[in-house]
Enzyme design. Structure first.
Site, PDB file in Angstrom:
ATOM      1  CE  LYS A   1      -3.437   2.230   2.917  1.00 36.43           C
ATOM      2  NZ  LYS A   1      -4.330   2.116   4.063  1.00 36.43           N
TER       3      LYS A   1
ATOM      4  N   GLY B   1      -4.792  -1.807   5.262  1.00 39.19           N
ATOM      5  CA  GLY B   1      -4.021  -2.946   4.754  1.00 39.19           C
ATOM      6  C   GLY B   1      -4.653  -4.285   5.112  1.00 39.19           C
ATOM      7  NE  ARG B   2      -6.038  -3.626  11.378  1.00 37.45           N
ATOM      8  CZ  ARG B   2      -5.398  -2.472  11.470  1.00 37.45           C
ATOM      9  NH1 ARG B   2      -4.297  -2.261  10.765  1.00 37.45           N
ATOM     10  NH2 ARG B   2      -5.855  -1.500  12.244  1.00 37.45           N
TER      11      ARG B   2
ATOM     12  CD  GLU C   1      -1.482  -4.380  11.814  1.00 39.43           C
ATOM     13  OE1 GLU C   1      -0.423  -5.031  11.850  1.00 39.43           O
ATOM     14  OE2 GLU C   1      -1.947  -3.934  10.745  1.00 39.43           O
TER      15      GLU C   1
ATOM     16  CG  HIS D   1      -4.833 -35.852  17.014  1.00 39.44           C
ATOM     17  ND1 HIS D   1      -4.946 -37.095  17.582  1.00 39.44           N
ATOM     18  CD2 HIS D   1      -5.885 -35.736  16.166  1.00 39.44           C
ATOM     19  CE1 HIS D   1      -6.001 -37.721  17.079  1.00 39.44           C
ATOM     20  NE2 HIS D   1      -6.587 -36.908  16.212  1.00 39.44           N
TER      21      HIS D   1
HETATM   22  O1  F6P Z   1       2.374  -4.347   9.951  1.00 40.60           O
HETATM   23  C1  F6P Z   1       2.066  -3.013   9.710  1.00 40.60           C
HETATM   24  C2  F6P Z   1       1.528  -2.765   8.349  1.00 40.60           C
HETATM   25  O2  F6P Z   1       1.416  -1.392   8.189  1.00 40.60           O
HETATM   26  C3  F6P Z   1       0.195  -3.447   8.109  1.00 40.60           C
HETATM   27  O3  F6P Z   1      -0.880  -2.768   8.618  1.00 40.60           O
HETATM   28  C4  F6P Z   1       0.210  -3.580   6.628  1.00 40.60           C
HETATM   29  O4  F6P Z   1      -0.739  -4.504   6.217  1.00 40.60           O
HETATM   30  C5  F6P Z   1       1.632  -4.017   6.390  1.00 40.60           C
HETATM   31  O5  F6P Z   1       2.378  -3.269   7.323  1.00 40.60           O
HETATM   32  C6  F6P Z   1       2.159  -3.846   4.994  1.00 40.60           C
HETATM   33  O6  F6P Z   1       2.139  -2.534   4.564  1.00 40.60           O
HETATM   34  P1  F6P Z   1       2.273  -2.142   3.043  1.00 40.60           P
HETATM   35  O7  F6P Z   1       1.135  -2.736   2.309  1.00 40.60           O
HETATM   36  O8  F6P Z   1       2.239  -0.648   3.022  1.00 40.60           O
HETATM   37  O9  F6P Z   1       3.580  -2.677   2.546  1.00 40.60           O
END
Ligand code: F6P
Length: 548
Positions: free
Chosen positions: A209, A269-270, A355, A386
């Site tokens: 992103k 992102g998530r 997160e 298991h």
């Molecule tokens: O782990 C932190 C974070 O900012 C996440 O929220 C995000 O999904 C990930 O890093 C990757 O970020 P990017 O897509 O900007 O590389």
């Protein structure tokens, strides 16, 4: 408009729940069933192809009413209007939270900064469709004029976990393309992947992103160097595409503008697998399946948006989680899918849930004095039976668990499916009912052991039961039902964040480590650079430098 800032512990419902908790904390689930006729059917929500049974929870009708009162008192309805309506509910980053817009119909209207974003969403979808169609049917060819055989997704966190989980979950629907994922900055990860691919027939999708993430850029650079050992510079435009909001940085990396799939800051992102971040999904299973995934999520959005709270799956699941987290003091929740395809589901949800809701400052900026985000973990059944089920059954900790299963298997082997699902049902039954001393003694009597040994053994064989589970039974694992399931958890995250009065959509907690790593990296690269660290960290760095 801004989200309200109501401290949940100051609500009337919270005090009532505290008082009510004392009356129910020691009640056994078996007694709740005896006390409540039709409990199982009244505490089941049937929606589309979902059968959501929450009757095996340590709640009575009164508990549910009080939890629903809590949702009303924190004005969940108003928060939902703001969420779907594109208000800046990610206030600390000054952003809207609009992953729901990515799966909205073409004629929907979602306004951001005075403009409807839906036409742009559909333009990008068209681009995803066009590109994945051409790669899948072999008309988009490699620099040696061959159809592609492999795709490598290079990303981390939300730019990796969602696509990786979905590609595996939908592997039954996959085409001839083999998908690989490189995420860890550990060089062994990227090296293992490049060992198994042919540069002449592999497509690289760089997903970031921000396009500033160290892990992703390091892996992308390593792969580009490796690729250029086999191919000319001009081949880059045929083999590298990127998904990002940061168009300039992608161009600086050397990626052709036509090969950039844009995304937007209003997608976290998530929560981004529904955007072009899902390009690897579309390549692996074809655009139609990708679209079905989105349609499923949209159906869950509508259910969440319009259904009364008492029949609303994401609302109920969120309220139950608050009940255990804040009243029973349960710290963790297990996610147990009875499907090997959902192998990465819990890992994926860890980012989404932890997160988002792992926060200790409320929306007023004040330190919180109650519990927030739960710890999520899990593995598919029956493997997990298991491994860690012993602790859930007989350990000292209370671990509410979601059991996710499918009534129809994809492979069509009825024998395996019946065995799988008999275990599924047996586990939730055992967790609830346990095994009493009388039953244990009765069973031991049938064996040929002495009375004294029987007395010794009995306590170890007793199961207290009273362990809560939700059963989410779905007709079949399809792109659409998977979309619904993921969206269910996304909305659960939202509801809990609203109740806990926190901002769920920032992630400043991951920044400090990154900052310090950059400082330390300079020292590791150049021993003349000296920084101040605590004694322990200093010794570790010196030790590493002496051995590396
Ligand atoms: O782990 C932190 C974070 O900012 C996440 O929220 C995000 O999904 C990930 O890093 C990757 O970020 P990017 O897509 O900007 O590389």
């Amino acid at each position: 408009m801004a989200l309200k800032t109501i401290n949940p512990t100051s609500t009337k419902a919270w005090s009532k729940l505290q008082a009510h908790f004392k009356t129910i904390e020691n009640t056994h689930l078996k007694d709740l069933f005896t006390q409540h006729e039709n409990r199982a059917s009244e505490m089941t929500i049937q929606w589309e192809d979902f059968y959501f049974d929450y009757s095996k929870h340590r709640v009575s009708k009164e508990t549910l009413n009080l939890l629903l009162e809590l949702a009303d008192e924190v004005d969940l309805k108003d928060a939902m209007h703001q969420y779907f309506g594109g208000e800046v509910i990610n206030a600390t980053e000054g952003r809207e939270v609009l992953h729901t817009a990515l799966r909205s119909p073409k004629d929907a209207e979602v306004i951001v900064d005075g403009e409807n974003v839906i036409p742009e969403v559909y333009q990008v979808k068209e681009k995803i469709k066009d590109f994945s169609d051409k790669v899948c049917n072999g008309t988009f060819k490699s620099y040696t004029d061959q159809p592609f055989t492999d795709v490598v997704n290079i990303g981390i966190g939300g730019s990796d976990l969602g696509p990786a989980m979905v590609v595996e979950a939908l592997s039954f629907y996959s085409n001839h393309l083999k998908t690989h994922f490189v995420s860890n900055v550990d060089g062994d990860h990227v090296n293992e992947v490049v060992k198994n691919i042919n540069p002449e027939t592999t497509l690289f999708v760089i997903v970031s992103k921000t396009f500033t993430t160290q892990e992703t850029l390091s892996n992308a650079n390593t792969i580009r160097e490796w690729f250029l050992k086999h191919a000319p510079e001009t081949a880059i435009s045929k083999h590298f595409v990127a998904v990002s909001t940061n168009i300039e940085k992608v161009k600086d990396f050397g990626i052709d503008e036509n090969n950039i799939f844009p995304m937007w800051n209003w997608v976290g992102g998530r929560f981004s697998l529904w955007s072009a971040v899902g390009l690897s999904i579309s390549l692996a299973v074809g655009f139609d399946n990708f679209e079905s995934l989105l349609n499923g999520a949209h159906k869950m959005d509508e259910h969440f948006k319009t259904e009364a709270f008492e029949k609303n799956i994401p609302v109920i699941t969120a309220l139950l989680s608050v009940w255990y987290n804040n009243f029973f003091n349960a710290e963790t929740e297990a996610i147990i899918p009875y499907s090997q395809y959902l192998n990465q589901f819990a890992t994926y949800l860890q980012q989404g849930i932890m997160e988002s809701n792992g926060k200790s400052v409320d929306r007023n900026g004040d330190k919180i004095n109650y519990q927030t985000g739960t710890i999520i973990w899990g593995e598919p059944g029956t493997n997990s039976q298991h491994a860690f089920f012993q602790l859930i059954h007989q350990g000292t900790k209370l671990i509410p668990a979601d059991f996710i299963g499918f009534t129809e298997s994809l492979h069509g082997n009825k024998d395996h499916q019946d065995k799988l699902m008999s275990s599924f049902f047996a586990q939730t039954e055992a967790l609830m009912n346990g095994k009493s001393n009388d039953t244990v003694v009765e069973e031991l009597k049938d064996s040929s052991i002495s009375e004294a040994h029987m007395k010794f053994l009995a306590p170890f064989k007793i199961f207290d039961g009273n362990k809560p589970t939700t059963t989410i039974l779905i007709k079949k694992l399809t792109p659409e039902s998977l979309g619904k399931l993921i969206a269910m958890y996304e909305h659960k995250i939202f509801v809990q964040g609203i109740i806990w009065n926190i901002f769920s959509y920032d992630q400043f907690g991951v920044e400090l480590g990154k900052q310090l790593a950059n400082t330390i990296l300079k020292e590791l690269k150049d021993p003349n650079v000296i920084n101040n660290h605590d004694d322990s960290t200093q010794n570790l760095i010196k030790y590493y430098q002496s051995k590396a």
